[in-house]
Design a protein around this motif. Sequence first.
Motif, short mmCIF file in Angstrom:
data_model
loop_
_atom_site.label_atom_id
_atom_site.label_comp_id
_atom_site.label_asym_id
_atom_site.label_seq_id
_atom_site.Cartn_x
_atom_site.Cartn_y
_atom_site.Cartn_z
N VAL A 1 0.88 -1.17 0.00
CA VAL A 1 0.00 0.00 0.00
C VAL A 1 0.91 1.22 0.00
CG1 VAL A 1 -1.78 1.25 1.25
CG2 VAL A 1 -1.78 -1.24 1.27
N LYS A 2 0.83 2.03 -1.07
CA LYS A 2 1.70 3.19 -1.20
C LYS A 2 0.88 4.41 -1.61
CE LYS A 2 6.14 1.35 -2.70
NZ LYS A 2 7.09 1.35 -3.82
N PRO A 3 1.18 5.56 -1.00
CA PRO A 3 0.56 6.78 -1.50
C PRO A 3 1.21 7.21 -2.81
CG PRO A 3 1.93 7.25 0.40
CD PRO A 3 1.95 5.77 0.22
N ARG A 4 0.42 7.82 -3.65
CA ARG A 4 0.89 8.35 -4.94
C ARG A 4 0.13 9.64 -5.17
NH1 ARG A 4 -0.79 6.61 -10.65
NH2 ARG A 4 0.97 7.24 -11.92
N ASN A 5 0.64 10.71 -4.60
CA ASN A 5 -0.08 11.98 -4.60
C ASN A 5 -0.22 12.56 -6.00
OD1 ASN A 5 -0.51 11.96 -1.84
ND2 ASN A 5 1.48 12.88 -1.41
N GLY A 6 -1.38 13.16 -6.22
CA GLY A 6 -1.65 13.81 -7.49
C GLY A 6 -2.18 12.89 -8.57
N HIS A 7 -2.49 11.65 -8.23
CA HIS A 7 -2.97 10.69 -9.22
C HIS A 7 -4.19 9.95 -8.68
CE1 HIS A 7 0.57 11.14 -11.79
NE2 HIS A 7 1.28 11.16 -10.68
N HIS A 8 -4.98 9.39 -9.59
CA HIS A 8 -6.14 8.61 -9.19
C HIS A 8 -5.70 7.26 -8.60
CE1 HIS A 8 -9.04 11.34 -10.84
NE2 HIS A 8 -8.51 11.27 -12.05
N PRO A 9 -6.50 6.69 -7.71
CA PRO A 9 -6.12 5.41 -7.10
C PRO A 9 -6.33 4.24 -8.05
CG PRO A 9 -8.27 6.06 -6.33
CD PRO A 9 -7.76 7.20 -7.17
N TYR A 10 -5.48 3.23 -7.88
CA TYR A 10 -5.64 2.01 -8.66
C TYR A 10 -5.12 0.82 -7.86
CZ TYR A 10 -0.65 2.34 -9.83
OH TYR A 10 0.71 2.41 -9.77
N ILE A 11 -5.55 -0.36 -8.28
CA ILE A 11 -5.08 -1.60 -7.69
C ILE A 11 -4.42 -2.40 -8.81
CG2 ILE A 11 -5.72 -3.71 -6.48
CD1 ILE A 11 -8.19 -2.22 -5.46
N GLN A 12 -3.20 -2.86 -8.56
CA GLN A 12 -2.45 -3.61 -9.56
C GLN A 12 -2.13 -5.00 -9.03
OE1 GLN A 12 1.04 -1.64 -11.04
NE2 GLN A 12 1.90 -3.51 -11.87
N GLY A 13 -2.37 -5.98 -9.86
CA GLY A 13 -2.04 -7.36 -9.53
C GLY A 13 -0.91 -7.83 -10.40
N ASP A 14 0.18 -8.31 -9.82
CA ASP A 14 1.31 -8.87 -10.56
C ASP A 14 1.27 -10.38 -10.41
OD1 ASP A 14 2.53 -6.39 -11.42
OD2 ASP A 14 3.07 -6.08 -9.33
N TYR A 15 1.42 -11.07 -11.51
CA TYR A 15 1.24 -12.51 -11.54
C TYR A 15 2.56 -13.24 -11.80
CZ TYR A 15 -3.67 -11.36 -11.61
OH TYR A 15 -4.90 -10.87 -11.27
N VAL A 16 2.55 -14.53 -11.54
CA VAL A 16 3.72 -15.38 -11.72
C VAL A 16 4.16 -15.38 -13.19
CG1 VAL A 16 4.54 -17.77 -11.51
CG2 VAL A 16 3.05 -16.82 -9.78
N THR A 17 3.22 -15.22 -14.09
CA THR A 17 3.51 -15.25 -15.53
C THR A 17 4.24 -14.01 -16.01
OG1 THR A 17 1.35 -14.29 -16.02
CG2 THR A 17 1.51 -16.68 -16.02
N GLY A 18 4.36 -13.00 -15.16
CA GLY A 18 4.98 -11.74 -15.56
C GLY A 18 3.97 -10.70 -16.02
N GLN A 19 2.73 -11.10 -16.15
CA GLN A 19 1.68 -10.17 -16.56
C GLN A 19 1.22 -9.35 -15.37
OE1 GLN A 19 0.55 -9.79 -19.69
NE2 GLN A 19 1.79 -11.45 -20.51
N ALA A 20 0.64 -8.20 -15.64
CA ALA A 20 0.09 -7.34 -14.60
C ALA A 20 -1.28 -6.84 -15.06
CB ALA A 20 1.01 -6.16 -14.32
N LYS A 21 -2.19 -6.74 -14.12
CA LYS A 21 -3.52 -6.17 -14.39
C LYS A 21 -3.69 -4.96 -13.50
CE LYS A 21 -5.96 -10.31 -15.82
NZ LYS A 21 -7.10 -11.17 -15.60
#
Length: 135
Positions: free
Chosen positions: A50-70
């Motif tokens: 969980v990290k703040p990122r000021n000045g940007h909209h919030p998002y959730i990112q999932g990183d997978y074993v395959t190297g792909q990210a959503k």
Amino acid sequence: MATRGINQLKKLTLRYCEIGGSSTTVRNYLQQSPHLINLAKSNPHITIIVKPRNGHHPYIQGDYVTGQAKVICVKNTTEKRIMEVMEMLRNTSGRKIVRLGGLAVRGDVASIQGVWTPMLDLKESKFDVKIVGEG
């Protein structure tokens, strides 16, 4: 989701703004909801960041074993939607969606019934039906 016994999601990252209005629900979720802690306890194989990122909209990112990210944006959403996104990322495999098949199925023979057109008006037509003798 596990494929052959291996859980596919390895890292879940939640980024939000500390002062932005679109991150209000995310901040409330982090402060009040026990869902994130329960998710971390029930899935120790997933690294949750969980990290703040000021000045940007919030998002959730999932990183997978395959190297792909959503990455899924959660601006101006509800806490229920945030929970649904986290569960969805946990339950998916991370693979790209591949279209199966190709073009639509086409036959070599034209339709026996013929082509329908809006000009075909059968409501007021009378048909002469004859039953051929049995036997």
